[in-house]
Design a protein around this motif. Sequence first.
Motif, PDB file in Angstrom:
ATOM      1  N   SER A 115       0.823  -1.221   0.000  1.00  0.00           N
ATOM      2  CA  SER A 115       0.000   0.000   0.000  1.00  0.00           C
ATOM      3  C   SER A 115       0.860   1.276   0.000  1.00  0.00           C
ATOM      4  CB  SER A 115      -0.902   0.005   1.236  1.00  0.00           C
ATOM      5  OG  SER A 115      -0.120  -0.077   2.420  1.00  0.00           O
TER       6      SER A 115
ATOM      7  N   ALA B 121      -1.348   6.051  -7.344  1.00  0.00           N
ATOM      8  CA  ALA B 121      -2.036   5.602  -6.119  1.00  0.00           C
ATOM      9  C   ALA B 121      -3.290   4.781  -6.442  1.00  0.00           C
ATOM     10  CB  ALA B 121      -2.406   6.800  -5.255  1.00  0.00           C
TER      11      ALA B 121
ATOM     12  N   MET C 241      -1.185   4.527   1.283  1.00  0.00           N
ATOM     13  CA  MET C 241      -2.474   4.864   0.666  1.00  0.00           C
ATOM     14  C   MET C 241      -3.465   3.719   0.897  1.00  0.00           C
ATOM     15  SD  MET C 241      -1.779   7.836  -0.689  1.00  0.00           S
ATOM     16  CE  MET C 241      -3.206   8.116  -1.728  1.00  0.00           C
ATOM     17  N   ARG C 242      -4.583   4.033   1.578  1.00  0.00           N
ATOM     18  CA  ARG C 242      -5.616   3.009   1.818  1.00  0.00           C
ATOM     19  C   ARG C 242      -6.941   3.542   1.271  1.00  0.00           C
ATOM     20  NH1 ARG C 242      -3.654  -0.589   6.068  1.00  0.00           N
ATOM     21  NH2 ARG C 242      -1.401  -0.453   5.767  1.00  0.00           N
ATOM     22  N   ASP C 243      -7.587   2.755   0.410  1.00  0.00           N
ATOM     23  CA  ASP C 243      -8.873   3.154  -0.183  1.00  0.00           C
ATOM     24  C   ASP C 243      -8.786   4.561  -0.786  1.00  0.00           C
ATOM     25  OD1 ASP C 243      -9.895   0.735   0.778  1.00  0.00           O
ATOM     26  OD2 ASP C 243     -10.372   1.657   2.719  1.00  0.00           O
ATOM     27  N   GLU C 244      -7.677   4.806  -1.496  1.00  0.00           N
ATOM     28  CA  GLU C 244      -7.451   6.084  -2.183  1.00  0.00           C
ATOM     29  C   GLU C 244      -7.280   7.254  -1.218  1.00  0.00           C
ATOM     30  OE1 GLU C 244     -10.092   6.846  -5.425  1.00  0.00           O
ATOM     31  OE2 GLU C 244      -9.857   4.827  -6.249  1.00  0.00           O
ATOM     32  N   LEU C 245      -7.157   6.960   0.085  1.00  0.00           N
ATOM     33  CA  LEU C 245      -6.916   8.035   1.053  1.00  0.00           C
ATOM     34  C   LEU C 245      -5.492   7.919   1.599  1.00  0.00           C
ATOM     35  CD1 LEU C 245     -10.249   7.932   3.098  1.00  0.00           C
ATOM     36  CD2 LEU C 245      -9.686   9.375   1.124  1.00  0.00           C
TER      37      LEU C 245
ATOM     38  N   ASP D 153      -5.954  14.768  -4.037  1.00  0.00           N
ATOM     39  CA  ASP D 153      -6.410  15.554  -5.186  1.00  0.00           C
ATOM     40  C   ASP D 153      -5.758  16.937  -5.159  1.00  0.00           C
ATOM     41  OD1 ASP D 153      -7.698  16.865  -3.133  1.00  0.00           O
ATOM     42  OD2 ASP D 153      -9.666  16.007  -3.593  1.00  0.00           O
TER      43      ASP D 153
ATOM     44  N   GLN E 218      -8.073  12.398   0.151  1.00  0.00           N
ATOM     45  CA  GLN E 218      -7.687  11.975  -1.183  1.00  0.00           C
ATOM     46  C   GLN E 218      -6.562  12.874  -1.657  1.00  0.00           C
ATOM     47  OE1 GLN E 218     -11.205  12.001  -3.718  1.00  0.00           O
ATOM     48  NE2 GLN E 218     -10.851   9.814  -4.069  1.00  0.00           N
TER      49      GLN E 218
ATOM     50  N   ALA F 164       0.056  10.603  -6.653  1.00  0.00           N
ATOM     51  CA  ALA F 164      -1.380  10.535  -6.970  1.00  0.00           C
ATOM     52  C   ALA F 164      -1.623   9.740  -8.255  1.00  0.00           C
ATOM     53  CB  ALA F 164      -1.944  11.950  -7.097  1.00  0.00           C
ATOM     54  N   GLU F 165      -0.704   9.863  -9.218  1.00  0.00           N
ATOM     55  CA  GLU F 165      -0.895   9.174 -10.496  1.00  0.00           C
ATOM     56  C   GLU F 165      -0.874   7.663 -10.353  1.00  0.00           C
ATOM     57  OE1 GLU F 165       1.868  10.368 -13.524  1.00  0.00           O
ATOM     58  OE2 GLU F 165       1.204  12.456 -13.377  1.00  0.00           O
TER      59      GLU F 165
ATOM     60  N   ARG G 107       3.379   4.177  -1.339  1.00  0.00           N
ATOM     61  CA  ARG G 107       3.825   4.896  -2.542  1.00  0.00           C
ATOM     62  C   ARG G 107       4.927   5.837  -2.100  1.00  0.00           C
ATOM     63  NH1 ARG G 107       1.239   1.368  -3.752  1.00  0.00           N
ATOM     64  NH2 ARG G 107      -0.744   1.242  -4.885  1.00  0.00           N
TER      65      ARG G 107
END
Lengths: 171, 286
Positions: free
Chosen positions: B178, B286, B204-208, B239, B237, B283-284, B180
Amino acid sequence: MSNSININVTVNGEAVSRNVAPRETLADFLRGSLELTGTHMGCEMGVCGACLVLLDGRVVHSCLMFAAQASGSEVETIEGLTERAAIADIQEAFHQRNALQCGFCTPGMLMTAHALLSQPGVPTRDEIRDALSGNYCRCTGYESIVDAIETVARNRAAPAGSKNVVAEVGA
Amino acid sequence: MKARAFSYARPTTVVEALQTFAASGDDASYIAGGQSLVPALALRLQAPQVLIDIAHIPELRGIALQDGWLRIGALTRHCETLSDPLIARHAPLFHDAAPYVAHPAIRNKGTLGGSIALADPASEFPAMALAMGVELEIANLSGSRRVPADEYFIDLFQTAIEPGELLTAIHVPVVQPSHRWAFDELARRRGDYAIVGSGILADMRDELVAQIRLVLFGVGNTPVRAKRAEDALRGRQLDQSAIVAAQAALSDDLAPPDDEHTPAAMRIHLARVLLGRLLGRIAEVA
């Protein structure tokens, strides 16, 4: 405090045993005690790359280590590489491409080129420049040096009979 | 440009090295690769009576996995950091930073332990040690202890290593599926010290962003964890708005000095630029 200690080093294939002061650098030892003056001393702080030698097969700065540290190791200098013709094609390419003027940096440049061209594959010009990032030339600039190294890289990779001539590169 | 006279010792065990230091009356220096120490001796910034060459101590070598940690011997050279498959897989920020450390000939001689023991605030490896949350194994004549990176860097060239102690290994918690990470730096020329550099390790877990360690170097007396920026990212996130918030927080994390080439405001600006790039990369993927 001991003023001198005995070291045993293999230099250009020959076993050498000498007494040295612990503070004597490998570069001073090679030039002063062994009279191998092809190893040049520029900055004495690991920046200019004129003092590069091979230590157990890896390029290192001989100004950034003491001769005592090299005891038990194998050292090869520019004289050794030249005598066994390991870099004859690189030297010829430097000559053909005028990749030197005063020649002070040239032993270090050749050492770096030898190390780079001993790796598998043909380096790109960017990779050649990156490899040369620790070698200073204050005369020609680096373009002709990169040209010469690139030519040798291609020639070594090319099948026999299809060698590039140096003048084509960078023209 | 020549070192003051000293005597030379070449111990073959850690204990022998520590005893040699003690016998010198604390007027000694350990030398491993010597790529920072030899210039310091030549410039007489340091002038020990005894130079203790630790490069021939087998205990200080080797790279091995042990219970979820990668133990990297202090004598591991920079070039090995670049080429070793275990480091590439389990301690990737050391691997990714290695090409930016000085020049090839320096990397052939300089050691990971030496770099982290010196703790130059502009160096890559100490900062990556902090980013990965490593533990430093430090030996003295009473035994050995492990110091977390968060407690190791104290001030300029000052670490948890006491006089006479020896950094023997770097223990890296191995990266998980998990995780990155990203590394980069901004320098005027390749091989020069960076104006600012950064290494990030994010869980990073569940995009968070579950956890994140965000480290900058070249910005102060030690590598710096940007904890306000980390807080701005944790639980979110990755973002654009989160990245902008982290960039904004950096001015609370960093207090770089003005120097003749780089005003503090410029260094903070460049740190924000770099942070944006690295978080964008994370982010790219993840």
